[in-house]
Scaffold this active site. Sequence first.
Site, PDB file in Angstrom:
ATOM      1  N   ASP A 131      -9.179 -19.891  -4.498  1.00 14.67           N
ATOM      2  CA  ASP A 131     -10.231 -20.834  -4.154  1.00 14.67           C
ATOM      3  C   ASP A 131     -11.388 -20.598  -5.125  1.00 14.67           C
ATOM      4  O   ASP A 131     -11.286 -19.745  -6.019  1.00 14.67           O
ATOM      5  CB  ASP A 131     -10.671 -20.682  -2.693  1.00 14.67           C
ATOM      6  N   SER A 164       0.011 -19.862  -2.873  1.00 16.86           N
ATOM      7  CA  SER A 164      -0.516 -20.296  -1.579  1.00 16.86           C
ATOM      8  C   SER A 164       0.161 -19.605  -0.403  1.00 16.86           C
ATOM      9  O   SER A 164      -0.217 -19.827   0.741  1.00 16.86           O
ATOM     10  CB  SER A 164      -0.343 -21.815  -1.412  1.00 16.86           C
ATOM     11  N   SER A 348       0.815 -19.665   5.504  1.00 16.56           N
ATOM     12  CA  SER A 348       0.342 -19.875   4.127  1.00 16.56           C
ATOM     13  C   SER A 348      -1.176 -19.684   4.075  1.00 16.56           C
ATOM     14  O   SER A 348      -1.830 -19.452   5.090  1.00 16.56           O
ATOM     15  CB  SER A 348       0.738 -21.272   3.648  1.00 16.56           C
ATOM     16  N   TYR A 349      -1.730 -19.817   2.871  1.00 20.29           N
ATOM     17  CA  TYR A 349      -3.160 -19.560   2.650  1.00 20.29           C
ATOM     18  C   TYR A 349      -4.009 -20.424   3.584  1.00 20.29           C
ATOM     19  O   TYR A 349      -3.856 -21.646   3.623  1.00 20.29           O
ATOM     20  CB  TYR A 349      -3.506 -19.860   1.195  1.00 20.29           C
ATOM     21  N   PRO A 350      -4.915 -19.801   4.369  1.00 26.23           N
ATOM     22  CA  PRO A 350      -5.602 -20.548   5.430  1.00 26.23           C
ATOM     23  C   PRO A 350      -6.896 -21.232   5.023  1.00 26.23           C
ATOM     24  O   PRO A 350      -7.598 -21.751   5.884  1.00 26.23           O
ATOM     25  CB  PRO A 350      -5.881 -19.450   6.468  1.00 26.23           C
TER      26      PRO A 350
END
Length: 586
Positions: A131, A164, A348-350
């Site tokens: 991110d 991810s 997966s990536y939150p």
Amino acid sequence: MAFRNPAMRKVVMVAEKPSLAKTLAGFLSTNRCTKGMIDVVGQVSRPLPLFEWDAPWPVTGEIVHYLMSSTYGHINEIEFVEEFRDWRKDPEGLFTCGVMKQPADPHAGVGRQLTGLGRNADFLVLWLDCDKEGENICFEVMDCIVPVMRKSPPMQRIYRAQFSALTAHDIQEALQHLRTPNQDEARSVDARMELDLRIGCAFTRFQTRFFKHKYGAEALRTTTMPFGPCQTPTLGFVVERHMAIQNFQPEPFWQVKVDVDIPGSGVLTLHWKRNRTLDRALAERILLSLRRHRFITVANVTSLEKRKLRPAALNTVQLLRLASSRLGMSPDEAMRIAEKLYMEGFISYPRTETTRYPSSFDRMSTLTNLGGDDEIGRWAAKLIYEVSDSRQVGKDRGDHPPIIPLKKPTVGLRNGDRAFLLYELICNYFLAGLASDCIYLEKTVVFDVEGERFQLDGVEVMEPGYTDILTNERMRFREVPGIAVGSSVGVRDCGLREDATRPPDYLSESDLIDLMEKHEIGTDASIAVHIQSIFKRNFAFLNDQRKIVPTPMGSALIGAYQALDDDLVKPQIRSTLERDLKLIAG
């Protein structure tokens, strides 16, 4: 540090947390790595882990020596130059004075350890969170390592891994498809941090001085009165609702009630199409016209097929909203649990804004991974064999894919209570998003009394679709008797019901998240933090119904801002700033 062949080239890899470095090293080395600590001269309070192994380097195909370590989040923080750290300085000067970066934790020695690790490295691979914040930390790591890396022969030496999900397949794929770090995204974070520092500190110093002078330090029961550029409009929403409740003046209204006797169905109550009126005289005139009729006539009958759309895929904001409304979890708790589930490979990536699956989404494999003899497993198995609806719902924001479950729950997770509840919620919304829409018939019988409309409304579910999974969204069956247009039914009773309008309720955490998203206050990564800050700073609290109520201090603070300049509280300033920061990020 383990022995390595001096002829082998050296590839340094850096993750965002020690636990993530361990997981990544396990996947990339197929659990053949050795574990140790980075050699460092002098004392450090937070030694960094080191994982080493030999394996092929996808960029050149040769066998290289890999060294995987991590940071503890941000290495540096932004601060004013020494002169302006003095609270006696005029706060206005904080908007133009110099700023500098310094170690976030000088005793940890993270930068010094990474510099030692990167000395004479041939390549650097950055495995920070994918991110904008992670992109910014990438450049902090580069500042530590790039100056001490090998420079010749000239070639690309800095790479960024994009991933991810913490699965062996995803991590190996990320290594095969490395990219370059995104400096624009990193600069947007630098800009946000500098703006938040200048605005936050200037207003914090100003208002702390003001309130201490006006009320005295003891009355405040705090050493500082913090101002947050996102915290303030967030608190503003809470106080605005509180004031709406306090200033609410109830208004009387009237509803016309009609009971009709329908053969074969008994006595049924009709719904007045206007629902209610604030005009008592009008309601009484309609009631008089009704009393002149022993029978009323069916003016129209409709039966429309409608769809209740399956949910879009989960993003961060929707996850926080659901965790609050369905599980009673605060946004802060929900994010902490979601990050733990991600680190353990369950989801997966939150942190994502996207609610639309990419074209590469592997529906079959994901459902297969959830198979089992529990409710989730049975639904996953059923959906594997159902024909997939190719119609996509949701929006692609260009960041991470939506949040999905990656594997079956372990016994330990099932015993985790709160963690399992959130995992189960993610699974159910994921499965519901892959199921079919709910299809139902909406039936309406309209009666006309001298131009005034009353009606019977019914629902017949034809295909429950996803509502069999999300049972709280099931539609309640309401039967409507079969009556033809022109038919007459007897009026059994009619009358007026007097009531009064009621004040709005206090905001729930879910309501507040909706407002923050709508007005672009914060990001998917920071919304939970801003909500938590108004509780920690005693500006608001949760009552017994989990509604957010401002404290007297919180109300007074917003009132003071509004007296100075109403724009200080309005969300438009922050939302404009967030849009400008997105322009920097590209």
